[in-house]
Design a protein around this motif. Structure first.
Motif, PDB file in Angstrom:
ATOM      1  N   GLY A   1      -0.839  -8.416   9.588  1.00 31.51           N
ATOM      2  CA  GLY A   1      -1.701  -8.443   8.415  1.00 31.51           C
ATOM      3  C   GLY A   1      -2.415  -7.124   8.220  1.00 31.51           C
ATOM      4  O   GLY A   1      -2.551  -6.328   9.149  1.00 31.51           O
ATOM      5  N   ASN A   2      -2.880  -6.885   6.993  1.00 31.30           N
ATOM      6  CA  ASN A   2      -3.468  -5.596   6.668  1.00 31.30           C
ATOM      7  C   ASN A   2      -4.368  -5.724   5.450  1.00 31.30           C
ATOM      8  O   ASN A   2      -4.124  -6.549   4.568  1.00 31.30           O
ATOM      9  CB  ASN A   2      -2.349  -4.584   6.384  1.00 31.30           C
ATOM     10  CG  ASN A   2      -2.873  -3.204   6.026  1.00 31.30           C
ATOM     11  OD1 ASN A   2      -3.182  -2.951   4.872  1.00 31.30           O
ATOM     12  ND2 ASN A   2      -2.966  -2.331   7.005  1.00 31.30           N
ATOM     13  N   THR A   3      -5.418  -4.936   5.416  1.00 30.93           N
ATOM     14  CA  THR A   3      -6.172  -4.727   4.181  1.00 30.93           C
ATOM     15  C   THR A   3      -6.085  -3.255   3.802  1.00 30.93           C
ATOM     16  O   THR A   3      -5.938  -2.388   4.677  1.00 30.93           O
ATOM     17  CB  THR A   3      -7.661  -5.098   4.349  1.00 30.93           C
ATOM     18  OG1 THR A   3      -8.234  -4.270   5.371  1.00 30.93           O
ATOM     19  CG2 THR A   3      -7.828  -6.548   4.742  1.00 30.93           C
ATOM     20  N   SER A   4      -6.127  -2.987   2.534  1.00 30.40           N
ATOM     21  CA  SER A   4      -6.359  -1.629   2.019  1.00 30.40           C
ATOM     22  C   SER A   4      -5.168  -0.694   2.037  1.00 30.40           C
ATOM     23  O   SER A   4      -5.323   0.498   1.763  1.00 30.40           O
ATOM     24  CB  SER A   4      -7.520  -0.948   2.772  1.00 30.40           C
ATOM     25  OG  SER A   4      -8.666  -1.767   2.763  1.00 30.40           O
ATOM     26  N   ASP A   5      -3.951  -1.169   2.344  1.00 33.05           N
ATOM     27  CA  ASP A   5      -2.784  -0.282   2.349  1.00 33.05           C
ATOM     28  C   ASP A   5      -1.709  -0.838   1.418  1.00 33.05           C
ATOM     29  O   ASP A   5      -0.978  -1.756   1.780  1.00 33.05           O
ATOM     30  CB  ASP A   5      -2.227  -0.152   3.766  1.00 33.05           C
ATOM     31  CG  ASP A   5      -1.021   0.785   3.828  1.00 33.05           C
ATOM     32  OD1 ASP A   5      -0.710   1.426   2.802  1.00 33.05           O
ATOM     33  OD2 ASP A   5      -0.395   0.877   4.902  1.00 33.05           O
TER      34      ASP A   5
ATOM     35  N   ARG B   1       6.211  -1.848   3.146  1.00 35.07           N
ATOM     36  CA  ARG B   1       7.236  -0.810   3.295  1.00 35.07           C
ATOM     37  C   ARG B   1       7.257  -0.227   4.702  1.00 35.07           C
ATOM     38  O   ARG B   1       8.284   0.279   5.155  1.00 35.07           O
ATOM     39  CB  ARG B   1       6.993   0.303   2.274  1.00 35.07           C
ATOM     40  CG  ARG B   1       7.031  -0.171   0.825  1.00 35.07           C
ATOM     41  CD  ARG B   1       6.873   0.975  -0.149  1.00 35.07           C
ATOM     42  NE  ARG B   1       6.854   0.471  -1.529  1.00 35.07           N
ATOM     43  CZ  ARG B   1       5.764   0.385  -2.284  1.00 35.07           C
ATOM     44  NH1 ARG B   1       4.597   0.798  -1.797  1.00 35.07           N
ATOM     45  NH2 ARG B   1       5.835  -0.092  -3.507  1.00 35.07           N
ATOM     46  N   THR B   2       6.123  -0.255   5.366  1.00 35.04           N
ATOM     47  CA  THR B   2       6.036   0.349   6.701  1.00 35.04           C
ATOM     48  C   THR B   2       6.124  -0.673   7.822  1.00 35.04           C
ATOM     49  O   THR B   2       6.074  -0.307   8.996  1.00 35.04           O
ATOM     50  CB  THR B   2       4.730   1.150   6.843  1.00 35.04           C
ATOM     51  OG1 THR B   2       3.611   0.285   6.632  1.00 35.04           O
ATOM     52  CG2 THR B   2       4.672   2.285   5.825  1.00 35.04           C
ATOM     53  N   TRP B   3       6.243  -1.962   7.483  1.00 31.63           N
ATOM     54  CA  TRP B   3       6.348  -3.007   8.503  1.00 31.63           C
ATOM     55  C   TRP B   3       7.654  -2.861   9.275  1.00 31.63           C
ATOM     56  O   TRP B   3       8.738  -2.794   8.678  1.00 31.63           O
ATOM     57  CB  TRP B   3       6.277  -4.381   7.843  1.00 31.63           C
ATOM     58  CG  TRP B   3       6.439  -5.540   8.784  1.00 31.63           C
ATOM     59  CD1 TRP B   3       5.764  -5.764   9.935  1.00 31.63           C
ATOM     60  CD2 TRP B   3       7.351  -6.635   8.619  1.00 31.63           C
ATOM     61  NE1 TRP B   3       6.178  -6.946  10.519  1.00 31.63           N
ATOM     62  CE2 TRP B   3       7.158  -7.502   9.731  1.00 31.63           C
ATOM     63  CE3 TRP B   3       8.292  -6.977   7.647  1.00 31.63           C
ATOM     64  CZ2 TRP B   3       7.886  -8.678   9.880  1.00 31.63           C
ATOM     65  CZ3 TRP B   3       9.013  -8.147   7.793  1.00 31.63           C
ATOM     66  CH2 TRP B   3       8.809  -8.983   8.909  1.00 31.63           C
ATOM     67  N   ASP B   4       7.584  -2.803  10.577  1.00 32.00           N
ATOM     68  CA  ASP B   4       8.773  -2.648  11.420  1.00 32.00           C
ATOM     69  C   ASP B   4       9.357  -4.030  11.706  1.00 32.00           C
ATOM     70  O   ASP B   4       9.104  -4.630  12.750  1.00 32.00           O
ATOM     71  CB  ASP B   4       8.406  -1.929  12.724  1.00 32.00           C
ATOM     72  CG  ASP B   4       9.625  -1.490  13.532  1.00 32.00           C
ATOM     73  OD1 ASP B   4      10.723  -2.031  13.265  1.00 32.00           O
ATOM     74  OD2 ASP B   4       9.477  -0.637  14.425  1.00 32.00           O
ATOM     75  N   TYR B   5      10.156  -4.553  10.773  1.00 29.96           N
ATOM     76  CA  TYR B   5      10.688  -5.901  10.937  1.00 29.96           C
ATOM     77  C   TYR B   5      11.732  -5.979  12.043  1.00 29.96           C
ATOM     78  O   TYR B   5      11.946  -7.039  12.636  1.00 29.96           O
ATOM     79  CB  TYR B   5      11.251  -6.434   9.619  1.00 29.96           C
ATOM     80  CG  TYR B   5      12.355  -5.607   9.002  1.00 29.96           C
ATOM     81  CD1 TYR B   5      13.673  -5.733   9.418  1.00 29.96           C
ATOM     82  CD2 TYR B   5      12.070  -4.711   7.977  1.00 29.96           C
ATOM     83  CE1 TYR B   5      14.678  -4.980   8.848  1.00 29.96           C
ATOM     84  CE2 TYR B   5      13.065  -3.963   7.392  1.00 29.96           C
ATOM     85  CZ  TYR B   5      14.377  -4.096   7.828  1.00 29.96           C
ATOM     86  OH  TYR B   5      15.373  -3.336   7.254  1.00 29.96           O
TER      87      TYR B   5
END
Length: 490
Positions: free
Chosen positions: A223-227, A232-236
């Motif tokens: 999870g993330n806020t503010s990006d 796109r940068t999640w390393d699935y």
């Protein structure tokens, strides 16, 4: 001779305001200030207006297909009116001046108040210059930069394909994502006037594997806020590899034997037990309900001296990070427990007025249909002085709880939590995998048994439900040792 510039009540129907409909900005000051003054003239002690615009979308991939795309748009406002020790809350999706005025009038009537008669003076509410956290931090341009629906689908399908390649005996595989964009404006009769934009995103996997009578289910989320570029940068690929590895170990694991054990609880989402079993008991809503054993313990020892805990809204990109709470108060750090001693409670405006504990920027709500209440933000046990190796070396026979699952918590801190991934510890070493572990305890007892904290603090996203709805929070801790706890199993 000075001439009064105060409004008269009979002038209200003729007022014309031109607030910007697609943005909460300075043009909203005049109508909101008038409404606040109208409420004060009616006899209310305090009035708060909370305006919200929301743009939400979720996407679900099951196996090799996108099975659900769910967009949602919402606009509305909440009006909270205080009189003496009483208060009420009314919400509306009509943000016109007349719509907000109708909601205010309804709230006043619930508390036995009426709008002033003709020719009554309406006091002037001087709002502060707009504190615009969105503009200050460049948030106005976030939404158009977020991933498109096509990008969402491509990433999730690539992710489920990775699960198929990396795991064995796969029965079902799912990947899900959501993006929640929210613009809020708060105006209150104490002069508060503040705006913010929040962007919250989460993505994760769920994997079910089965081989004959052996079954295991593993899930994980980021999870993330503010990006805006988070997806796109999640390393699935790495996430899929970790989940597949865990599922492979748990599929053929032995069931744990019931008993009382020392345990090592992993960092990251391991902090969910502190959040659920203790954190909620430090919210002033629990003091008001008389459901916390810690109500009169401020300044006293309630935990082992190794334990220090914080709640804050400022960690970079964490799931519970906010620049201001839903009552317009700037975010801050709140020391909850220091070396076992209770230092502070979490308080919203109402909780502060009713309990005497100072506000902590913790007034939060799911959306405009809920009144704000004292809620956690980023809540975690602080790093300690030990290494992880020190913790394991201190255990002759116990259980390593690497990944926590779901559970339940009673009103006063009794809890039981499942462990999705666990291992036996023998002579300080991790040996065979175990499944079926359930941790059972009570907050006020377990808090005094957390005797060692390592240095590897990690945070994890979470979803918290309470009186003001479901909100985004962070849980976290370093690896910790609990000297003894009841473990249910077979």
């Amino acid at each position: 001779m000075l001439t009064s510039t105060l409004l008269l009540s009979n002038q209200i129907p003729t007022l014309q305001y031109s607030s910007t409909p697609e943005r909460f900005d300075e043009t909203w000051e005049a109508p909101l200030a008038t409404l606040l003054g109208l409420g004060r003239a009616a006899g209310a002690d305090f009035i708060e207006l909370f305006l919200e615009r929301r743009n939400y979308i979720s996407c679900l991939a099951e196996e090799d297909a996108i099975t659900s795309i769910s967009p949602s748009l919402a606009t509305g406002a909440g009006v909270r009116v205080f009189r003496g020790k009483g208060d009420c809350y009314v919400s509306t999706n009509d943000l016109s001046f007349s719509g907000l005025k109708a909601a205010l009038e309804k709230g006043l009537s619930i508390l036995g108040l009426e709008l002033p008669v003709n020719n009554a003076f309406i006091p002037e509410i001087n709002l502060e210059l707009l504190r615009d956290y969105a503009t200050k931090r460049g948030k106005d341009g976030w939404l158009p930069v977020c991933s498109s629906i096509r990008e969402m689908g491509e990433v999730l399908l690539d992710g489920t394909a990775q699960l198929q390649r990396k795991a064995n005996h796969v029965q079902s595989r799912r990947a899900s994502y959501f993006r929640d964009w929210q613009e809020v404006l708060v105006a209150s009769s104490d002069g508060t006037f503040a705006r913010d934009i929040r962007l919250t995103q989460s993505v994760g996997f769920n994997l079910l594997c089965a081989d004959g009578a052996n079954r295991t289910s593993i899930g994980d989320r980021a999870g993330n806020t503010s990006d805006p570029n988070f997806l796109r940068t999640w390393d699935y690929q790495q996430a899929a590899e970790h989940i597949a590895e865990s599922a492979g170990k748990m599929l053929y694991a032995d069931y744990v034997e019931s008993g009382t054990y020392p345990i090592i609880m992993a960092n990251h989402f391991g902090g969910v037990i502190f959040h659920e079993a203790c954190g909620h008991l430090l919210e002033t809503t629990q003091i008001e309900r008389k459901t916390t054993p810690f109500a009169d313990k401020k300044g006293e020892k309630i935990a082992h001296e190794s334990l220090t805990a914080w709640d804050e809204g400022r960690a970079e990109n964490a799931f519970g990070t906010i620049d201001m709470d839903d009552e317009g108060m700037p975010a801050q750090r709140t020391l909850l427990i220091e070396k076992g001693v209770l230092k502070n409670f979490l308080a919203d405006r109402t909780g502060s007025s009713r309990t005497g504990h100072p506000r902590t920027g913790s007034g939060r709500r799911q959306n405009y249909t809920f009144a704000a209440a004292s809620r956690m933000r980023n809540t975690y046990i602080a790093p300690g002085e030990y290494t992880t190796e020190d913790l394991f070396n201190s255990v002759d026979k116990g259980i390593y709880c690497k990944k926590m699952g779901g559970g339940s918590v009673g009103a006063t801190g009794q809890f039981n939590f499942g462990v999705d991934e666990a291992y036996l510890i023998e002579n300080g070493k991790i040996t065979k995998p175990l499944k079926g572990s359930i941790l059972i305890g009570e907050a006020k007892e377990i808090m005094n048994k957390i005797s060692m904290c390592s240095q590897d603090l990690e945070l994890a996203p979470g979803f918290c439900g309470s009186v003001s709805g479901s909100i985004y929070t962070t849980v976290g801790q370093p690896h910790i040792k609990v000297d003894s706890i009841t473990v249910g199993g077979r």
